[in-house]
Design a protein around this motif. Structure first.
Motif, PDB file in Angstrom:
ATOM      1  N   LEU A 283      34.031   2.066 -34.669  1.00 35.37           N
ATOM      2  CA  LEU A 283      33.891   2.628 -33.325  1.00 35.37           C
ATOM      3  C   LEU A 283      34.049   1.563 -32.258  1.00 35.37           C
ATOM      4  N   PHE A 284      33.744   0.337 -32.617  1.00 36.40           N
ATOM      5  CA  PHE A 284      34.038  -0.751 -31.677  1.00 36.40           C
ATOM      6  C   PHE A 284      35.555  -0.895 -31.543  1.00 36.40           C
ATOM      7  N   GLY A 285      36.233  -0.806 -32.662  1.00 43.58           N
ATOM      8  CA  GLY A 285      37.687  -1.001 -32.679  1.00 43.58           C
ATOM      9  C   GLY A 285      38.413  -0.046 -31.753  1.00 43.58           C
ATOM     10  N   THR A 286      38.050   1.218 -31.779  1.00 42.93           N
ATOM     11  CA  THR A 286      38.751   2.186 -30.945  1.00 42.93           C
ATOM     12  C   THR A 286      38.128   2.305 -29.559  1.00 42.93           C
ATOM     13  N   GLY A 287      36.972   1.655 -29.334  1.00 42.22           N
ATOM     14  CA  GLY A 287      36.454   1.572 -27.970  1.00 42.22           C
ATOM     15  C   GLY A 287      35.299   2.501 -27.638  1.00 42.22           C
ATOM     16  N   GLN A 288      34.833   3.302 -28.614  1.00 47.87           N
ATOM     17  CA  GLN A 288      33.685   4.183 -28.332  1.00 47.87           C
ATOM     18  C   GLN A 288      32.401   3.361 -28.221  1.00 47.87           C
ATOM     19  N   LEU A 289      32.300   2.310 -29.010  1.00 46.14           N
ATOM     20  CA  LEU A 289      31.170   1.390 -28.908  1.00 46.14           C
ATOM     21  C   LEU A 289      31.661   0.106 -28.257  1.00 46.14           C
ATOM     22  N   PRO A 290      30.817  -0.624 -27.558  1.00 42.43           N
ATOM     23  CA  PRO A 290      29.378  -0.394 -27.410  1.00 42.43           C
ATOM     24  C   PRO A 290      29.000   0.498 -26.236  1.00 42.43           C
TER      25      PRO A 290
END
Length: 464
Positions: free
Chosen positions: A209-216
């Motif tokens: 989720l960090f990779g696709t930008g939802q996190l952080p």
RNA sequence: GGACAGGUGGCCGAGUGGUUGAAGGCGCACGCCUGGAAAGUGUGUAACGGUGAAAGCCGUUCGAGGGUUCGAAUCCCUCCCUGUCCGCCA
């Protein structure tokens, strides 16, 4: 994730891009550059110490070989003096790198040059050349939930009993219609557009989720597993450390497929499609679309993801949008396409087209697909690169030079570009079919292309 | 959940304290060979960062962090991940 080196070299495009997004680009850039400078100043000092230590260590080995104990002892004393400094420096380095990364991690992608400026969806720009169909004239058009509930095949009350608000049961022909739509969409994308069908995980780790930008930044939109369990002896709940997130879109699973990889240019483009459930907390959406299937905690979607070389992504963006539109055209559903303005784009996108289908019951166009080119933004977060094909040095010359052949040039890996789009949101497509194909007698005609997927059935009606 | 075994370059795989950033193979690239190809053969081929106009120089990296040591892929500790067997299970 932005490339700090690019910002360091020339921050003007970065600053301007963020300004177009309504952020104080100059302040952001200043903050980043300050953190970057602090890191680099430390690195220069630290690396000098490390170089000296390495050199001295080598000399110690040589001195010992020559039995020059006095020399060895002197060098060892020098290294001992450096040691503490180096250890502290290394710890400080990690800290400053972390600080810089954390700051970079929450900065959105820059809009592409041809993205219109604007604060919100009111400033989105229609693309007349992509518009399709004319809204059907339907007298007293009903909304999809009225139709579905009247058919006895859509049940929000029982879903609320079992799961709460924003869930639904579909039954009999409507349940089959959802399945039919998923299969029809996948078949179209694989057979007509060359996508590879994938059945991906829907539970993922933080890193994805960090990779696709939802996190952080957008944790509150997501569901996560808790793995709580009862500690019987002590009579308390304990939470084990392992934790998954439910994907809000298959974009996460499909895009991260290539995370931490160096691809060869020959592998590109990679095109994936998947039909999965998606889970969204819809925090902050209280009061919006509270009735019906428009906004659910769980919905079904066919996703498209492409991984391309940088110079191919714009072309791929159009192609992907074509693929998504093709579904609506085959279903003969009127729709329009808009280019999202800077204020309406998602965090990771550099350019986004929304496809909006006509819903007679709402007397409005509603989003049914969103196709985004993320450029290298996600690729940097995921650490996904590709190696451009090596080429001979004499490329560009008309005649190969005589003599021994020059060594080929091996280009360094570069970040890929990533794109994603809905192709389409299945739940909303079902809504569109109910509202556009509703009949005066309360039944719903089945679009021709779906008839084979519905076992030959041509309309949905209330069971007698 | 229990018991073991592992994590090394684009990939596979050697390597148990000192020029090992790392043998060998595969893959890939460019030559040679060929009518053309295959085969054969020669050469090349780590990432990231700092510094520099550039050539280059320097640093880091053998899952992550910490420790021992003048020096760690190699020894010790912690964590993460993966695999195998057993148990449970769609």
């Amino acid at each position: 994730m932005h490339d700090i080196k690019a910002i360091r070299d020339d921050a003007t495009a970065f600053v301007r891009g963020l300004q177009r997004r309504g952020l104080d680009g100059q302040a952001v850039a200043n903050d980043l550059l300050e953190k970057d400078k602090a890191l680099r100043e430390l690195l220069v000092r630290l690396q000098n110490s490390q170089a000296r230590r390495n050199e001295a260590s080598k000399l110690i080995g040589q001195a010992k070989a020559k039995k020059d104990e006095a020399q060895a002892a002197a060098l060892m004393a020098e290294v001992a003096g450096l040691k503490d400094d180096i250890q502290k420096g290394e710890a400080e380095q990690r800290e400053r790198e972390e600080t810089l990364k954390n700051a970079l991690a929450v900065i959105p992608n820059l809009p592409a040059d041809d993205v219109p400026d604007g604060a919100d969806e009111a400033a989105n720009v229609p693309m007349p050349e992509r518009a399709f169909g004319t809204p059907p004239g339907i007298n007293n058009a009903k909304q999809h939930f009225e139709i579905g509930e009247a058919l006895g095949q859509m049940d929000f009350e029982r879903a609320a009993k079992v799961s709460g608000a924003r869930f639904v049961y579909l039954k009999s022909d409507l349940a089959r219609l959802e399945r039919a739509l998923g299969a029809f969409m996948l078949d179209t994308h694989t057979e007509q557009f060359g996508y590879t069908e994938v059945s991906p995980p829907v539970l993922v780790r933080d890193q994805a989720l960090f990779g696709t930008g939802q996190l952080p930044k957008f944790e509150e939109d997501l569901f996560q597993t808790s793995r709580e369990y009862m500690d019987v002896e002590n009579g308390v709940f304990r939470n084990s450390m392992d934790r998954f997130w439910l994907i809000p879109t298959a974009e996460v699973s499909l895009t991260n497929y290539v995370a931490d990889e160096i691809l060869s240019e020959a592998e590109l483009p990679i095109r994936f499609t998947a039909h999965t459930p998606c889970f969204r907390a819809e925090a902050g959406s209280a009061g919006r679309d509270t009735r019906g299937m428009i906004r659910m905690h769980q919905f079904s979607k066919v996703e498209l993801v492409s991984i391309t070389a940088p110079e191919k992504s714009n072309e791929e963006h159009e192609r992907m949008t074509d693929a998504a539109q093709t579904i609506l055209k085959k279903l003969d559903l009127a729709h329009r396409v808009v280019t999202l303005c800077t204020g309406d784009m998602g965090f990771s996108a550099q350019k986004t087209y929304d496809i909006e289908v006509w819903l007679p019951g709402q007397n409005a166009f509603r989003e049914i697909s969103s196709c985004s080119n993320c450029g290298d933004f996600q690729a940097r977060r995921m650490n996904t690169r590709y190696r451009p094909k090596p080429y001979p040095q004499h490329v560009g010359f008309t005649q190969p030079s005589p003599g021994p052949s020059p060594l080929p040039i091996n280009p360094s890996p570069r970040p890929v570009h990533t794109l994603n789009g809905s192709g389409l949101a299945v739940g909303r497509t079902l809504v569109a079919i109910l509202e556009n194909y509703q009949q005066p007698d309360g039944s719903v005609a089945i679009p021709d292309v779906l008839v084979p997927y519905m076992g030959g059935k041509t309309k949905i009606e209330k069971p007698s």
